[in-house]
Design a protein around this motif. Sequence first.
Motif, mmCIF file in Angstrom:
data_model
loop_
_atom_site.group_PDB
_atom_site.id
_atom_site.type_symbol
_atom_site.label_atom_id
_atom_site.label_comp_id
_atom_site.label_asym_id
_atom_site.label_seq_id
_atom_site.Cartn_x
_atom_site.Cartn_y
_atom_site.Cartn_z
ATOM 1 N N MET A 12 0.818 -1.217 0.000
ATOM 2 C CA MET A 12 0.000 0.000 0.000
ATOM 3 C C MET A 12 0.849 1.263 0.000
ATOM 4 S SD MET A 12 -3.061 -0.720 -0.428
ATOM 5 C CE MET A 12 -3.760 0.903 -0.076
ATOM 6 N N GLU A 13 2.168 1.135 0.208
ATOM 7 C CA GLU A 13 3.029 2.311 0.094
ATOM 8 C C GLU A 13 3.052 2.829 -1.333
ATOM 9 O OE1 GLU A 13 6.843 1.229 1.589
ATOM 10 O OE2 GLU A 13 6.142 0.947 3.661
ATOM 11 N N THR A 14 2.822 1.950 -2.283
ATOM 12 C CA THR A 14 2.656 2.354 -3.686
ATOM 13 C C THR A 14 1.274 1.883 -4.124
ATOM 14 O OG1 THR A 14 3.789 0.310 -4.326
ATOM 15 C CG2 THR A 14 5.118 2.326 -4.241
ATOM 16 N N SER A 15 0.255 2.539 -3.564
ATOM 17 C CA SER A 15 -1.121 2.074 -3.747
ATOM 18 C C SER A 15 -1.583 2.151 -5.195
ATOM 19 C CB SER A 15 -2.065 2.888 -2.855
ATOM 20 O OG SER A 15 -1.947 4.276 -3.140
ATOM 21 N N ASN A 16 -0.953 2.995 -6.008
ATOM 22 C CA ASN A 16 -1.332 3.058 -7.420
ATOM 23 C C ASN A 16 -0.947 1.790 -8.168
ATOM 24 O OD1 ASN A 16 -2.411 5.535 -7.088
ATOM 25 N ND2 ASN A 16 -1.042 6.620 -8.458
ATOM 26 N N ALA A 17 0.032 1.053 -7.633
ATOM 27 C CA ALA A 17 0.430 -0.221 -8.232
ATOM 28 C C ALA A 17 -0.527 -1.301 -7.744
ATOM 29 C CB ALA A 17 1.878 -0.550 -7.875
ATOM 30 N N ARG A 18 -1.739 -1.282 -8.277
ATOM 31 C CA ARG A 18 -2.755 -2.237 -7.843
ATOM 32 C C ARG A 18 -2.473 -3.647 -8.365
ATOM 33 N NH1 ARG A 18 -8.559 -0.057 -9.228
ATOM 34 N NH2 ARG A 18 -9.079 -1.913 -7.999
ATOM 35 N N GLY A 19 -1.853 -3.739 -9.521
ATOM 36 C CA GLY A 19 -1.494 -5.045 -10.057
ATOM 37 C C GLY A 19 -0.372 -5.670 -9.248
ATOM 38 N N VAL A 20 -0.552 -6.924 -8.840
ATOM 39 C CA VAL A 20 0.456 -7.636 -8.043
ATOM 40 C C VAL A 20 0.796 -8.935 -8.762
ATOM 41 C CG1 VAL A 20 0.985 -8.714 -5.836
ATOM 42 C CG2 VAL A 20 -0.417 -6.641 -5.901
ATOM 43 N N ILE A 21 2.049 -9.046 -9.212
ATOM 44 C CA ILE A 21 2.528 -10.260 -9.869
ATOM 45 C C ILE A 21 3.027 -11.197 -8.771
ATOM 46 C CG2 ILE A 21 4.060 -11.155 -11.653
ATOM 47 C CD1 ILE A 21 2.033 -8.951 -12.543
ATOM 48 N N ILE A 22 2.468 -12.406 -8.711
ATOM 49 C CA ILE A 22 2.766 -13.270 -7.573
ATOM 50 C C ILE A 22 3.286 -14.628 -8.045
ATOM 51 C CG2 ILE A 22 0.313 -13.917 -7.417
ATOM 52 C CD1 ILE A 22 0.790 -14.152 -4.341
ATOM 53 N N PHE A 23 4.533 -14.912 -7.693
ATOM 54 C CA PHE A 23 5.151 -16.227 -7.858
ATOM 55 C C PHE A 23 5.309 -16.812 -6.457
ATOM 56 C CE2 PHE A 23 6.318 -14.433 -11.908
ATOM 57 C CZ PHE A 23 6.488 -15.514 -12.770
ATOM 58 N N LEU B 278 -3.900 -13.435 0.624
ATOM 59 C CA LEU B 278 -5.312 -13.075 0.459
ATOM 60 C C LEU B 278 -5.973 -12.815 1.809
ATOM 61 C CD1 LEU B 278 -6.365 -15.634 -2.331
ATOM 62 C CD2 LEU B 278 -5.719 -13.226 -2.602
ATOM 63 N N GLU B 279 -5.640 -13.625 2.786
ATOM 64 C CA GLU B 279 -6.208 -13.428 4.126
ATOM 65 C C GLU B 279 -5.787 -12.083 4.706
ATOM 66 O OE1 GLU B 279 -4.746 -16.796 6.195
ATOM 67 O OE2 GLU B 279 -6.310 -18.186 5.466
ATOM 68 N N ALA B 280 -4.518 -11.726 4.532
ATOM 69 C CA ALA B 280 -4.027 -10.446 5.069
ATOM 70 C C ALA B 280 -4.685 -9.270 4.367
ATOM 71 C CB ALA B 280 -2.503 -10.365 4.921
ATOM 72 N N ALA B 281 -4.904 -9.377 3.056
ATOM 73 C CA ALA B 281 -5.582 -8.299 2.323
ATOM 74 C C ALA B 281 -7.021 -8.134 2.811
ATOM 75 C CB ALA B 281 -5.560 -8.593 0.826
ATOM 76 N N LYS B 282 -7.656 -9.233 3.137
ATOM 77 C CA LYS B 282 -9.029 -9.163 3.643
ATOM 78 C C LYS B 282 -9.062 -8.539 5.027
ATOM 79 C CE LYS B 282 -13.211 -12.001 3.799
ATOM 80 N NZ LYS B 282 -13.764 -13.340 3.506
ATOM 81 N N ARG B 283 -8.099 -8.882 5.874
ATOM 82 C CA ARG B 283 -8.041 -8.279 7.212
ATOM 83 C C ARG B 283 -7.815 -6.776 7.128
ATOM 84 N NH1 ARG B 283 -4.983 -12.923 8.441
ATOM 85 N NH2 ARG B 283 -3.026 -11.747 8.206
ATOM 86 N N ALA B 284 -7.086 -6.342 6.127
ATOM 87 C CA ALA B 284 -6.808 -4.909 5.958
ATOM 88 C C ALA B 284 -7.948 -4.175 5.261
ATOM 89 C CB ALA B 284 -5.511 -4.725 5.174
ATOM 90 N N ASN B 285 -9.069 -4.884 5.041
ATOM 91 C CA ASN B 285 -10.242 -4.288 4.390
ATOM 92 C C ASN B 285 -9.892 -3.750 3.000
ATOM 93 O OD1 ASN B 285 -12.983 -3.656 4.326
ATOM 94 N ND2 ASN B 285 -12.658 -1.574 5.105
ATOM 95 N N LEU B 286 -9.096 -4.523 2.263
ATOM 96 C CA LEU B 286 -8.664 -4.115 0.923
ATOM 97 C C LEU B 286 -9.215 -5.054 -0.147
ATOM 98 C CD1 LEU B 286 -4.954 -3.147 1.691
ATOM 99 C CD2 LEU B 286 -6.833 -1.597 1.117
ATOM 100 N N PHE C 133 -6.476 -4.971 -4.753
ATOM 101 C CA PHE C 133 -5.359 -5.580 -5.473
ATOM 102 C C PHE C 133 -5.869 -6.401 -6.663
ATOM 103 C CE2 PHE C 133 -3.525 -5.157 -1.136
ATOM 104 C CZ PHE C 133 -2.524 -4.252 -1.471
ATOM 105 N N LEU C 134 -5.116 -6.357 -7.729
ATOM 106 C CA LEU C 134 -5.430 -7.088 -8.953
ATOM 107 C C LEU C 134 -4.295 -8.089 -9.171
ATOM 108 C CD1 LEU C 134 -6.222 -3.860 -11.011
ATOM 109 C CD2 LEU C 134 -7.871 -5.267 -9.777
ATOM 110 N N PHE C 135 -4.533 -9.344 -8.795
ATOM 111 C CA PHE C 135 -3.471 -10.335 -8.793
ATOM 112 C C PHE C 135 -3.290 -10.958 -10.175
ATOM 113 C CE2 PHE C 135 -4.972 -10.232 -4.381
ATOM 114 C CZ PHE C 135 -3.766 -10.029 -3.720
ATOM 115 N N VAL C 136 -2.029 -11.170 -10.532
ATOM 116 C CA VAL C 136 -1.666 -11.951 -11.714
ATOM 117 C C VAL C 136 -0.790 -13.085 -11.196
ATOM 118 C CG1 VAL C 136 -0.524 -11.963 -13.952
ATOM 119 C CG2 VAL C 136 -1.780 -9.935 -13.221
ATOM 120 N N GLY C 137 -1.361 -14.312 -11.167
ATOM 121 C CA GLY C 137 -0.687 -15.431 -10.526
ATOM 122 C C GLY C 137 0.003 -16.351 -11.512
ATOM 123 N N SER C 138 1.079 -16.959 -11.074
ATOM 124 C CA SER C 138 1.834 -17.898 -11.902
ATOM 125 C C SER C 138 1.148 -19.260 -11.878
ATOM 126 C CB SER C 138 3.273 -17.995 -11.391
ATOM 127 O OG SER C 138 3.277 -18.509 -10.074
#
Length: 812
Positions: free
Chosen positions: A252-263, A273-281, A285-290
């Motif tokens: 969230m320090e770079t909140s404009n970077a909503r896309g998250v590439i996840i390996f 995903l659980e942590a994002a839900k706890r943070a009410n977000l 985030f827009l995930f792109v998963g491997s």
Amino acid sequence: MINSYFTPPESWAQQGTQPHSIKIEGDITLGGLFPVHSRGPAGVPCGEIKREKGIHRMEAMLYALDQINSDPDLLPNITLGAMVLDTCSRDTYALEQSLTFVQALIQKDNSDVRCSNNEPPIIPKPERVVGVIGASGSSVSIMVANVLRLFAIPQISYASTAPELSDKSRYEFFSRVVPPDSYQAQAMVDIVKAMGWNYVSTLASEGNYGESGVDAFLQISREAGGLCIGQSIKIPREPKPGGFDKIIKRLMETSNARGVIIFANEDDIRRVLEAAKRANLTGHFLFVGSDSWGAKSSPILDQEDVAEGAVTILPKRASIDEKIAQESQYEQEGKVQFVIDAVYAMAHALHSMHLDLCPGSMGICEKMDPVEGSQLLHYIRSVNFNGSAGTGVMFNENGDAPGRYDIFQFQLSNTTNPGYRCIGQWTNNLRLNAEEMQWSGGDRAVPDSVCSFPCELGERKKMVKGVPCCWHCELCDGYQYQLDELNCDMCPFDMRPMPNRTGCRSTPIIKLEWSSPWAIIPVFLAVLGILATSGCIITFIRFNDTPIVRASGRELSYVLLTGIFLIYLITFLMIAEPSAPVCAFRRLLLGLGMCITYSAMLTKTNRIYRIFEQGKKAVTPPPFISPTSQLIITFILIGVQVSELLKWCLECYSIVLMVTCTVYAIKSRGVPETFNEAKPIGFTMYTTCIIWLAFVPIFFGTAQSTEKMFIQTTTLTVSMSLSATVSLGMLYIPKVYVIIFQPEQNVQKRKRSSKAVASTVTSQLSQKDDKQNGESKSSLCCLLDLSALHGLCVCVDYMNVSTVLFVWVSQL
């Protein structure tokens, strides 16, 4: 016959055993490595059974062996056996297990070993493994490959995708039926660009798979350009409590970077995903998963709302038909197809090797007993057949399979069957069906993940240092237009920016017509002023040697009258049609006329002030009061204005002169009224200040008017004409009147002696003092007539009649 030693972890301590192997007898034995159990807690090598990534994949190998052994055309009269080991999802444990594969190749010296009857022991020969299917995780495959290469045992992985394994100088016996992450990373870069994103963050599980995948993504994105990384975060192998919440905060320090590439592995994906839900977000985030996410349900279980819209990638696959009841909840794991393809690749290589080395033989011949690993590797790299998905199975020079991927999106809203939906494919290039994509809340528009939004027309990008995807938008102001996306440029002198500032256009000529009422009044005043000024100049020239002209300071008078003339003249330049010469003269004369006028006037008042101030202190005259000195001082002041023309500070200097002159006029107000020009000059300056104070609100108050140019031009020219008229009327019109209509007063009077002058002064000043005390009502004559004043004169201090001041007053 299958011997199974897979036992629950909780029984290990009781039995003193570990999960060991599945053994299938055959003519040729293949090894197998599968994560049947998960990683165990501290001190325990293995944890719970992994039904999808473990059991499903292991069963796929056994299924493939059954199919091959029952195929009369593939390895006829040769039976494939297997030794399947559990890696427990841990590289160090897998290394220990894989030593079983090389036991037959290790020469042991048993010459010193004897039985109780002194006979040599009968030691069963370990099963020789000719090739290994596996492993699953890249870190496990890397660890095992380092051992197998020492004994020249080929290895074919069904799931390891780390780019590092393509390095044949280190892993020459390693091949895989899945494409490396370098292809996957390229596909993910193409997906990100297709969605119009240029600012994303990356998440990687610590280890070869996650770190090398992100490294490949970063390298490809740098080479492609146009893509920037907000945060690049590594998830530790053993995260501390609250570690995933900190990861979300960093993202969230770079909140404009909503896309998250996840390996990342499944467990890490779920906890993110659980942590994002706890943070009410949820939905941010827009995930792109491997492919470790792929189309699996386990990473998103109970977190579907957070995962909505996630785009995932998976090597192209097909489900293998199985005899399972319709009501079963079974869902085939995504890598099952690749396990089967890996086993078939080994079988086809052995089949080709058998045809070449044992032609016509119905079984294993001497040339294949034992199977030479280096030869088998050559045949593996040469296979080319249709796999279980109907696509070709082959290997390049690095032992990698071609890059073929399906693109999925997890969709939840407005769909009859929520879940993963195939939205495209990638085979060296991307084919994405954007119309089938759906985001949080069922929105069809692709969300933004950009550092900065495009600038408007007429704005340039001011780049943020070190972040090529981030910029600030700056308007091209003034006479600038947008040259390109990064630069503004000035329009040519005869052009002005277009309304959207994307180019220049010819400057429209907006001018006052001579017949306009806005022009008639200032022209009329200017014409009268020029005629009056010209009349004064002619009169002064004609009567140049008369007392009034001489007493007026004729040298400075000609300078002052020239300035007044130029002030009137500027009216015609301000109304004339603009052109290069007209604009040049406007710039030159607009401030110069006023400067000449007020420079001469300031010199006059300063001279008068210094004369009478000096008279209070001494009988010697002050310096620089001669006509020549006065002209030099005036031209120095004018020279300052000429130099200021280069800086566009035209009126500021004239205002300074005007204010200074007014100050001196105020200081000289106590001088006898008929003795000099201090009071007329003072009145002139007071009136001029009032005129220009009135000018300011009128000029700037009409800035928003549709007739701004007309009003401001008229206001400026009329104000200048009025200030010139006040100066001309107060200082020179009365003198011209006397010269023309009362010539008898414009004659030289007889000089009187100093004694007579003193007597007259004393008498007149005494009367002045009486008048101030209320004892006399008669008017006061001041010393002598200006035309006769010359030489040494005597004044008496108004406040003290007994004090005599000697003042040197040169001829004015």
